[in-house]
Every structure is written in structure tokens, then in C-alpha cells.
Design a protein around this motif. Structure first.
Motif, PDB file in Angstrom:
ATOM      1  N   LEU A 175     -13.117   9.146   6.119  1.00  0.00           N
ATOM      2  CA  LEU A 175     -12.053   9.014   7.274  1.00  0.00           C
ATOM      3  C   LEU A 175     -10.839   8.673   6.123  1.00  0.00           C
ATOM      4  CD1 LEU A 175     -10.856   8.299   9.814  1.00  0.00           C
ATOM      5  CD2 LEU A 175     -11.819   6.174   9.778  1.00  0.00           C
ATOM      6  N   MET A 176      -9.755   9.512   6.235  1.00  0.00           N
ATOM      7  CA  MET A 176      -8.772   9.188   5.387  1.00  0.00           C
ATOM      8  C   MET A 176      -8.094   7.891   5.583  1.00  0.00           C
ATOM      9  SD  MET A 176      -7.442  12.908   4.289  1.00  0.00           S
ATOM     10  CE  MET A 176      -6.044  12.084   3.373  1.00  0.00           C
ATOM     11  N   SER A 177      -7.645   7.388   4.504  1.00  0.00           N
ATOM     12  CA  SER A 177      -6.855   6.184   4.781  1.00  0.00           C
ATOM     13  C   SER A 177      -5.240   6.507   4.418  1.00  0.00           C
ATOM     14  CB  SER A 177      -6.835   5.034   3.608  1.00  0.00           C
ATOM     15  OG  SER A 177      -8.424   4.583   3.678  1.00  0.00           O
ATOM     16  N   PRO A 178      -4.451   5.934   4.977  1.00  0.00           N
ATOM     17  CA  PRO A 178      -2.958   6.501   4.761  1.00  0.00           C
ATOM     18  C   PRO A 178      -2.771   6.510   3.085  1.00  0.00           C
ATOM     19  CG  PRO A 178      -2.921   4.736   6.307  1.00  0.00           C
ATOM     20  CD  PRO A 178      -4.168   4.561   5.631  1.00  0.00           C
ATOM     21  N   SER A 179      -3.438   5.706   2.378  1.00  0.00           N
ATOM     22  CA  SER A 179      -3.003   5.914   0.756  1.00  0.00           C
ATOM     23  C   SER A 179      -3.922   7.056   0.147  1.00  0.00           C
ATOM     24  CB  SER A 179      -3.253   4.473   0.260  1.00  0.00           C
ATOM     25  OG  SER A 179      -4.642   4.225   0.445  1.00  0.00           O
ATOM     26  N   ASP A 180      -4.703   7.592   0.752  1.00  0.00           N
ATOM     27  CA  ASP A 180      -5.496   8.808   0.198  1.00  0.00           C
ATOM     28  C   ASP A 180      -4.888  10.143  -0.088  1.00  0.00           C
ATOM     29  OD1 ASP A 180      -7.964   7.130   0.191  1.00  0.00           O
ATOM     30  OD2 ASP A 180      -8.739   7.816   2.210  1.00  0.00           O
ATOM     31  N   SER A 181      -5.214  10.726  -1.017  1.00  0.00           N
ATOM     32  CA  SER A 181      -4.807  12.020  -1.431  1.00  0.00           C
ATOM     33  C   SER A 181      -5.719  12.808  -0.700  1.00  0.00           C
ATOM     34  CB  SER A 181      -4.811  12.226  -2.717  1.00  0.00           C
ATOM     35  OG  SER A 181      -5.072  13.715  -3.143  1.00  0.00           O
ATOM     36  N   LEU A 182      -5.102  13.900   0.245  1.00  0.00           N
ATOM     37  CA  LEU A 182      -5.824  15.096   0.697  1.00  0.00           C
ATOM     38  C   LEU A 182      -6.511  15.665  -0.217  1.00  0.00           C
ATOM     39  CD1 LEU A 182      -6.650  16.252   3.334  1.00  0.00           C
ATOM     40  CD2 LEU A 182      -4.392  17.934   3.299  1.00  0.00           C
ATOM     41  N   GLU A 183      -5.785  16.364  -1.133  1.00  0.00           N
ATOM     42  CA  GLU A 183      -6.389  16.964  -2.115  1.00  0.00           C
ATOM     43  C   GLU A 183      -7.628  16.539  -2.936  1.00  0.00           C
ATOM     44  OE1 GLU A 183      -5.126  18.507  -6.700  1.00  0.00           O
ATOM     45  OE2 GLU A 183      -3.630  18.953  -4.875  1.00  0.00           O
ATOM     46  N   ASP A 184      -7.486  15.357  -3.105  1.00  0.00           N
ATOM     47  CA  ASP A 184      -8.538  14.488  -3.792  1.00  0.00           C
ATOM     48  C   ASP A 184      -9.779  14.439  -2.877  1.00  0.00           C
ATOM     49  OD1 ASP A 184      -7.317  14.450  -6.334  1.00  0.00           O
ATOM     50  OD2 ASP A 184      -6.556  12.120  -6.043  1.00  0.00           O
ATOM     51  N   THR A 185      -9.556  13.886  -1.819  1.00  0.00           N
ATOM     52  CA  THR A 185     -10.613  13.871  -0.523  1.00  0.00           C
ATOM     53  C   THR A 185     -11.092  15.022  -0.228  1.00  0.00           C
ATOM     54  OG1 THR A 185      -9.199  11.999   0.214  1.00  0.00           O
ATOM     55  CG2 THR A 185     -11.145  12.918   1.734  1.00  0.00           C
TER      56      THR A 185
END
Length: 191
Positions: free
Chosen positions: A121-131
């Protein structure tokens, strides 16, 4: 906050036991380790993401208690993947017979097994590319089904072993398919 990657390899290459000890000695810090042995220092989630993670995990636990098909794990569990990475998905599930094949010591430390299912579940600080790269790493290490939920865009990426990624826009529910038989996640608790 963003995740930080620290490369200690020129100085010391941590063994699995040393990495485990580092994590135990620093319980306030969430570490992961990539396949190159670099440490990844993960920031804590905020209240909204933590709440959504908790709600999602509750649905998995309730389903699993009813079916008794496997073992559920939360985001504090670190798995040793076949490629050498140590990863902690937000939700993970392993079929009971695969989990039972591990020794008690393997179960106690960082289990050397790729889960059958993972959810991020992506957090606001997560990078989409990294995830997305992390999700692909799970699949490359024999995870059978993975869901990447992006609350900001209300999109879900479904990763399946041996198949292309499927992108869903604003779905209302997700099916566990044949990996999590009978499991349905209502996304009302997420959006």
C-alpha cells in the motif's frame, strides 16, 4: 520522508545473522536489504496509511482464520528472498504447508521464503518507480500474486507470476483468485 539506501559493502558485507542482529538492536528503525546487500532505511508510515494497512490486514486475518489455508504476516515481518534481498511487504501470506516446511529457527528469524502473496500500500512518500521495482522483485522471486495499491491515483497494479502486470482504475474490490481462494478485498476501506 523517503527511504534511504546505504551501501556498507566496501566496508563490511553483513551476513544474514548480522543483519538480523542489526534489526534487533535497532527496533525503532525499519530496515530492508536489496539483492546487492545494500541497507534500505524505511521511514515510518503516517496515520492514514497505518490505519489503512491495519484495516486491510484485518480482512486477511479474518479470511485466513476461517479457511485455515496459510499464515498471514504484517509489515513488520522481513522475508529473505531467494535472490538474497530482505523485504517486508505490507501484507504477506504463505500457504500452510510451505510455512510448515521451514524449521522453527527459520520461522523465528527472517524466514528464507518468498510469500505466495504480497500487498504493498503506497504511502504518500513512496516512489512509484521504487515500489513497482519491489513488486517485480517479489514476482521474480516466485511470489505468485501481488497487489500494489496506490491510494493517491486510486489504481491497483496486479502482479502475477508469469503474466504481464494488470492495471485497474478505481476498482471496488480485488479477488484473491486461485492463490487466496474465496478472498475478496473491498476497496471501500482503502479509498
Amino acid at each position: 520522508m523517503t527511504a534511504y539506501t546505504v551501501n556498507l559493502n566496501p566496508i563490511i558485507k553483513l551476513t544474514d545473522d548480522q543483519f538480523y542482529q542489526l534489526c534487533r538492536e535497532n527496533p525503532g528503525v525499519k530496515f530492508e536489504r536489496n539483492h546487492k546487500g545494500e541497507l534500505i532505511i524505511m521511514p515510518p508510515t503516517g496515520g492514514e496509511t497505518g490505519n489503512k494497512n491495519s484495516e486491510i490486514n484485518a480482512d486477511f486475518v479474518i479470511w485466513n482464520r476461517q479457511t485455515k489455508l496459510g499464515i498471514c504476516f504484517d509489515s513488520s515481518t522481513c522475508f529473505k528472498l531467494p535472490n538474497g534481498a530482505n523485504r517486508s511487504p505490507d501484507v504477506a501470506w504463505i500457504r500452510k504447508e510451505r510455512w510448515d516446511a521451514l524449521t522453527p529457527e527459520q520461522q523465528e528469524k527472517f524466514p528464507p521464503i518468498a510469500p505466495d502473496f504480497v500487498l504493498e500500500l503506497m504511502s504518500p512518500s513512496d516512489s512509484l518507480e521504487d515500489t513497482q521495482a519491489k513488486m517485480q522483485e517479489y514476482i521474480d522471486n516466485q511470489v505468485k500474486l501481488g497487489w500494489l495499491i496506490n491510494r493517491k491515483t486510486q489504481q491497483v497494479e496486479i502482479y502475477r507470476l508469469g503474466k504481464p502486470v494488470e492495471l485497474l482504475a478505481s476498482p471496488t474490490e480485488l479477488s484473491g483468485e486461485d492463490i487466496l481462494p474465496g478472498f475478496i478485498l473491498s476497496l471501500q476501506i482503502v479509498w
